[in-house]
Design a protein around this motif. Structure first.
Motif, PDB file in Angstrom:
ATOM      1  N   ILE A 124      37.863  34.537  47.847  1.00 44.05           N
ATOM      2  CA  ILE A 124      39.165  34.892  48.519  1.00 44.05           C
ATOM      3  C   ILE A 124      39.745  33.510  48.349  1.00 44.05           C
ATOM      4  N   LYS A 125      41.256  33.747  47.994  1.00 45.66           N
ATOM      5  CA  LYS A 125      42.223  32.954  48.025  1.00 45.66           C
ATOM      6  C   LYS A 125      43.177  33.002  48.968  1.00 45.66           C
ATOM      7  N   TYR A 126      43.485  31.765  49.959  1.00 44.77           N
ATOM      8  CA  TYR A 126      44.120  31.961  50.983  1.00 44.77           C
ATOM      9  C   TYR A 126      45.214  31.001  51.328  1.00 44.77           C
ATOM     10  N   SER A 127      46.187  30.916  52.147  1.00 44.49           N
ATOM     11  CA  SER A 127      47.105  29.977  52.390  1.00 44.49           C
ATOM     12  C   SER A 127      47.541  30.241  53.873  1.00 44.49           C
ATOM     13  N   GLY A 128      47.818  29.112  54.546  1.00 41.42           N
ATOM     14  CA  GLY A 128      48.529  29.151  56.066  1.00 41.42           C
ATOM     15  C   GLY A 128      48.293  27.791  56.574  1.00 41.42           C
ATOM     16  N   SER A 129      48.732  27.891  57.850  1.00 44.78           N
ATOM     17  CA  SER A 129      48.769  26.657  58.459  1.00 44.78           C
ATOM     18  C   SER A 129      47.391  26.035  58.779  1.00 44.78           C
ATOM     19  N   THR A 130      47.175  25.003  58.953  1.00 42.89           N
ATOM     20  CA  THR A 130      45.751  24.385  58.869  1.00 42.89           C
ATOM     21  C   THR A 130      44.924  24.836  60.125  1.00 42.89           C
ATOM     22  N   LYS A 131      45.839  25.108  61.323  1.00 39.44           N
ATOM     23  CA  LYS A 131      45.417  25.715  62.669  1.00 39.44           C
ATOM     24  C   LYS A 131      44.987  26.841  62.481  1.00 39.44           C
ATOM     25  N   THR A 136      40.805  31.127  61.740  1.00 34.02           N
ATOM     26  CA  THR A 136      40.123  32.414  60.992  1.00 34.02           C
ATOM     27  C   THR A 136      38.714  31.925  60.462  1.00 34.02           C
ATOM     28  N   PHE A 137      38.346  30.886  60.265  1.00 39.87           N
ATOM     29  CA  PHE A 137      37.076  30.508  59.985  1.00 39.87           C
ATOM     30  C   PHE A 137      36.247  30.582  61.019  1.00 39.87           C
ATOM     31  N   TRP A 138      36.730  30.091  62.222  1.00 43.19           N
ATOM     32  CA  TRP A 138      35.636  30.176  63.562  1.00 43.19           C
ATOM     33  C   TRP A 138      35.446  31.644  63.708  1.00 43.19           C
ATOM     34  N   TRP A 152      33.652  26.416  49.034  1.00 41.53           N
ATOM     35  CA  TRP A 152      34.934  26.367  49.803  1.00 41.53           C
ATOM     36  C   TRP A 152      35.998  25.082  49.202  1.00 41.53           C
ATOM     37  N   ARG A 153      37.017  25.276  48.622  1.00 38.56           N
ATOM     38  CA  ARG A 153      37.898  24.448  48.492  1.00 38.56           C
ATOM     39  C   ARG A 153      39.118  24.556  49.118  1.00 38.56           C
ATOM     40  N   SER A 154      39.746  23.466  49.859  1.00 35.23           N
ATOM     41  CA  SER A 154      41.072  23.568  50.193  1.00 35.23           C
ATOM     42  C   SER A 154      41.771  22.285  49.716  1.00 35.23           C
ATOM     43  N   ARG A 155      43.276  22.539  50.075  1.00 38.84           N
ATOM     44  CA  ARG A 155      44.128  21.645  49.485  1.00 38.84           C
ATOM     45  C   ARG A 155      45.052  21.636  50.709  1.00 38.84           C
ATOM     46  N   PHE A 156      45.118  20.527  51.392  1.00 37.00           N
ATOM     47  CA  PHE A 156      45.822  20.138  52.440  1.00 37.00           C
ATOM     48  C   PHE A 156      47.335  19.474  52.287  1.00 37.00           C
ATOM     49  N   VAL A 157      48.527  20.122  52.884  1.00 35.82           N
ATOM     50  CA  VAL A 157      49.643  19.718  52.511  1.00 35.82           C
ATOM     51  C   VAL A 157      50.204  19.505  53.780  1.00 35.82           C
ATOM     52  N   ALA A 158      50.859  18.166  53.894  1.00 36.51           N
ATOM     53  CA  ALA A 158      51.695  17.840  55.436  1.00 36.51           C
ATOM     54  C   ALA A 158      52.871  18.918  55.407  1.00 36.51           C
ATOM     55  N   GLY A 159      53.138  19.329  56.815  1.00 37.63           N
ATOM     56  CA  GLY A 159      53.993  20.335  57.035  1.00 37.63           C
ATOM     57  C   GLY A 159      54.709  19.900  58.413  1.00 37.63           C
ATOM     58  N   ASN A 160      55.566  20.835  58.812  1.00 38.93           N
ATOM     59  CA  ASN A 160      56.311  20.780  60.125  1.00 38.93           C
ATOM     60  C   ASN A 160      55.083  20.907  61.315  1.00 38.93           C
ATOM     61  N   ASP A 161      53.839  21.556  60.978  1.00 36.56           N
ATOM     62  CA  ASP A 161      52.786  21.647  62.102  1.00 36.56           C
ATOM     63  C   ASP A 161      52.066  20.190  61.887  1.00 36.56           C
ATOM     64  N   SER A 162      51.645  19.717  63.274  1.00 35.12           N
ATOM     65  CA  SER A 162      50.854  18.514  63.118  1.00 35.12           C
ATOM     66  C   SER A 162      49.784  18.387  62.303  1.00 35.12           C
ATOM     67  N   LEU A 163      49.038  19.555  62.052  1.00 33.59           N
ATOM     68  CA  LEU A 163      48.115  19.672  61.196  1.00 33.59           C
ATOM     69  C   LEU A 163      48.466  20.045  59.647  1.00 33.59           C
ATOM     70  N   GLY A 164      49.691  20.416  59.418  1.00 31.69           N
ATOM     71  CA  GLY A 164      50.100  20.833  58.099  1.00 31.69           C
ATOM     72  C   GLY A 164      49.707  22.196  57.701  1.00 31.69           C
ATOM     73  N   ASN A 165      49.675  22.299  56.258  1.00 31.83           N
ATOM     74  CA  ASN A 165      49.217  23.547  55.843  1.00 31.83           C
ATOM     75  C   ASN A 165      48.216  23.463  54.814  1.00 31.83           C
ATOM     76  N   THR A 171      34.107  31.198  48.615  1.00 31.12           N
ATOM     77  CA  THR A 171      33.384  32.312  48.128  1.00 31.12           C
ATOM     78  C   THR A 171      32.322  32.665  49.329  1.00 31.12           C
ATOM     79  N   LEU A 172      32.305  33.950  49.801  1.00 27.71           N
ATOM     80  CA  LEU A 172      31.318  34.464  50.544  1.00 27.71           C
ATOM     81  C   LEU A 172      30.249  35.480  50.230  1.00 27.71           C
ATOM     82  N   GLU A 173      29.107  35.474  50.949  1.00 30.45           N
ATOM     83  CA  GLU A 173      27.994  36.432  50.473  1.00 30.45           C
ATOM     84  C   GLU A 173      27.725  37.003  51.529  1.00 30.45           C
ATOM     85  N   PHE A 174      27.715  38.502  51.516  1.00 31.06           N
ATOM     86  CA  PHE A 174      27.351  39.364  52.345  1.00 31.06           C
ATOM     87  C   PHE A 174      25.974  40.217  52.036  1.00 31.06           C
TER      88      PHE A 174
END
Length: 197
Positions: A124-131, A136-138, A152-165, A171-174
């Motif tokens: 799964i490729k995803y994007s959104g605010s860190t919060k 979602t992961f929770w 799991w690989r993530s790239r964090f980018v500073a944004g308007n939100d305090s935690l950024g984007n 990759t998940l296994e079911f």
């Protein structure tokens, strides 16, 4: 001549003893050993049955506990149906959408079945605010079925939100079990009740 008669008598007596030994004593001894072995085998069966009877209540409670555990185990697996990929994908997409996280790609990368358990992997490729991604992961790992996070690989980018984007790959296994296995786990195996009762 007397020595010859004694020798002949001795030979006849020896022959008679051998014949009696071969055709009377040896078969009798073999028959006794067979009976003794049968009695020992029956005695062993009797002691096992006596043990089962003596532990009847303990075995009954263990059986009930095992059946309860088996029913609990069914909740850890998805049901292996023809539409399993679609239903799992919808469930995951709804979870991401509910938390305002965009899925940029959803690919099934692995599907293997060993006769009892089917293993499915999705990238799964995803994007959104860190919060939102954290929420979602929770939510994702609150699903009652076992979901294994393989990568799991993530790239964090500073944004308007305090935690950024954040944007990343996951990759998940079911794991899924067939309807027959699912039914036997849900109902428990009661085939040995006749032994316990």
């Amino acid at each position: 001549m007397r020595v010859e008669l004694l020798s002949r008598t001795n030979l006849l007596a020896t022959l008679a003893a051998i014949v009696i030994l071969k055709f009377v004593i040896f078969p009798l001894w073999t028959w006794q050993n067979e009976i003794l072995e049968e009695l020992q085998a029956k005695n062993l069966k009797l002691s096992k049955l006596s043990s089962v009877i003596a532990n009847h209540e303990n075995l009954r409670s263990q059986l009930t506990e095992i059946e309860s555990d088996m029913q609990t185990l069914t909740q850890l697996f998805f049901l292996n149906q023809e539409t399993i990929k679609l239903s799992v994908q919808k469930q995951i997409e709804n979870m991401f959408e509910k938390n305002s996280v965009k899925i940029e790609g959803f690919n099934w990368v692995f599907d293997s079945e060993n006769g009892v358990v089917r293993s499915l992997r999705a990238s799964i490729k995803y994007s959104g605010s860190t919060k939102d991604v954290i929420k979602t992961f929770w939510d994702l790992f609150q699903i009652p079925q076992v979901i294994d996070q393989l990568e799991w690989r993530s790239r964090f980018v500073a944004g308007n939100d305090s935690l950024g984007n954040v944007s990343g790959d996951l990759t998940l296994e079911f794991f899924a079990i067939s309807e027959a296995v699912y039914a036997s786990l849900r109902n428990g195996s009661r085939a040995d009740d006749s032994v316990v009762e």
